[in-house]
Scaffold this active site. Structure first.
Site, PDB file in Angstrom:
ATOM      1  N   GLY A  10     -26.254 -29.580 -23.040  1.00 40.83           N
ATOM      2  CA  GLY A  10     -26.380 -30.560 -24.116  1.00 40.83           C
ATOM      3  C   GLY A  10     -27.795 -31.120 -24.165  1.00 40.83           C
ATOM      4  N   PHE A  11     -27.968 -32.115 -24.998  1.00 40.42           N
ATOM      5  CA  PHE A  11     -29.318 -32.662 -25.213  1.00 40.42           C
ATOM      6  C   PHE A  11     -29.911 -33.263 -23.931  1.00 40.42           C
ATOM      7  CE2 PHE A  11     -31.350 -36.825 -26.477  1.00 40.42           C
ATOM      8  CZ  PHE A  11     -32.630 -36.295 -26.594  1.00 40.42           C
ATOM      9  N   TYR A 146     -14.129 -43.614 -28.062  1.00 40.61           N
ATOM     10  CA  TYR A 146     -15.198 -43.128 -27.175  1.00 40.61           C
ATOM     11  C   TYR A 146     -15.556 -44.187 -26.134  1.00 40.61           C
ATOM     12  CZ  TYR A 146     -19.777 -41.400 -25.696  1.00 40.61           C
ATOM     13  OH  TYR A 146     -20.847 -40.977 -24.947  1.00 40.61           O
TER      14      TYR A 146
END
Ligand code: UDP
Length: 344
Positions: A10-11, A146
């Site tokens: 991922g980033f 989240y």
């Protein structure tokens, strides 16, 4: 040292991979996403990419036994996911974290758990120190899935810490930089950049007076590495962020100015952008005393400088066909338990 980075493709994970390999460490990335962001290390014998899920206990256990420290970054992230598929947000973020912590406890390995500024929710009293209250809305608003999933992950960390596991919790504040997201999707800068590229107006959601403190990836990575190495960080929750606060309207104006494009700004009502499952956070500012004092890291890259570097990367690489195609691959299609029944 040997590092396992779940979500390492991922980033943030991919930048952490770059930095650890640069230090001479060994890195294994466990990810279900395309290896696009870490492909530059193929052929490096200190690097390994394992395509798999944190929900797969067998894979997790074998990789945890190999490493010295685990950076647990794998998660379903992004506002579009919170509002469209809260089930997967909760499933992956809660069950995946449990798997990692259970395997780490068995092998007595240190875990750095990637949490988020979202845990503070809409607490209006900024800056947020790590012990600030969490203020969330109704469970009917999917956005909070989240925040809740990451807070449960943190509680699991503290639960395991009480039983003797060395854990560190890092809470990131809007990290950005090269490889952030595909243009037009994901976080606000990637969306604004896509609009600049198409000559479309930048869509500021709401009144644009909501604020964020964007943190340049290099600063976030220096703090992340320290979190895995510094002894005093064990057992702590630490904000990783910048304290340069900006309104989203101002961010749009800066991106227009720094890109040298002529573009306008339109204001889009929240409900039109995300439906009723969304509620914005008005101000988000970290207290970074612990980052400075425990990790010994202070942010160095000012917003305009980081934006220039990010815009430059998007213009050169973020829009290549390879990048656009790979970023279209589904990244969150996981069932738990698996369709063919739970593993023995
Ligand atoms: N935002 C916006 N226009 C967009 C996308 C996002 O104005 O096209 C706003 C969003 O409402 C929020 C801020 O930008 O106030 C940051 O959104 P992002 O999804 O990047 O992350 P968040 O900080 O909300 O988790």
């Amino acid at each position: 040292m040997r590092f396992l980075i779940t979500g390492g493709a991922g980033f943030v994970g991919s930048h952490l991979t770059d930095a650890l390999l640069q230090r001479g460490d060994e890195v294994t990335v466990l990810d279900i996403a395309s290896d696009l962001k870490v492909r530059q290390h193929a052929g490096n014998r200190k690097f390994r990419y394992v395509s798999g899920s944190v929900l797969d206990r067998r894979v997790v256990e074998s990789l945890v036994s190999w490493c010295d420290v685990i950076y647990h970054m794998a998660a379903v992230v992004g506002v579009e996911h919170y509002v469209s598929d809260p089930y997967q947000v909760l499933n992956v973020n809660v069950n995946g974290t449990q798997n990692i912590l259970a395997a780490a406890e068995k092998e007595r390995k240190k875990v750095v758990f990637t949490s988020t500024s979202e845990v503070y929710g809409k607490n209006s009293s900024v800056p947020f120190a790590e012990d600030a209250d969490r203020v969330l809305g109704s469970t009917e608003v999917d956005r909070w899935s989240y925040s809740t999933s990451k807070a449960v992950g943190e509680h699991f960390c503290f639960g395991f810490a009480k039983r003797g596991l060395p854990v560190v919790v890092t809470r990131y504040f809007n990290v950005y930089g090269p490889r952030l997201d595909r243009v037009n999707a994901g976080r606000v800068m990637a969306i604004f950049f896509g609009q600049l590229l198409r000559g479309a107006p930048l869509t500021v959601i709401g009144d644009g007076r909501q604020t964020r403190c964007f943190t340049y990836i290099e600063d976030a990575i220096r703090a992340t590495i320290a979190a895995g190495l510094v002894k005093e960080a064990v057992g702590q929750v630490i904000n990783i962020g910048s304290d340069e606060e900006v309104t989203i309207h101002d961010l749009a104006r800066r991106m227009i100015r720094l890109s040298g494009q002529r573009a306008s700004i339109v204001f889009v009502p929240e409900v039109e952008a995300y439906g009723r499952g969304y509620e914005d956070i008005r101000r988000r500012v970290p207290d970074i005393t612990k980052m400075r004092e425990i990790l010994g890291v202070a942010p160095r890259v000012a917003l305009d400088d980081g934006l220039k570097r990010t815009i430059d990367w998007f213009s050169r690489e973020g829009t290549t066909a390879e990048w656009l195609a790979a970023m279209d691959e589904p990244q969150t299609e996981i069932e738990f338990p698996p369709r063919n029944g739970p593993r023995a």
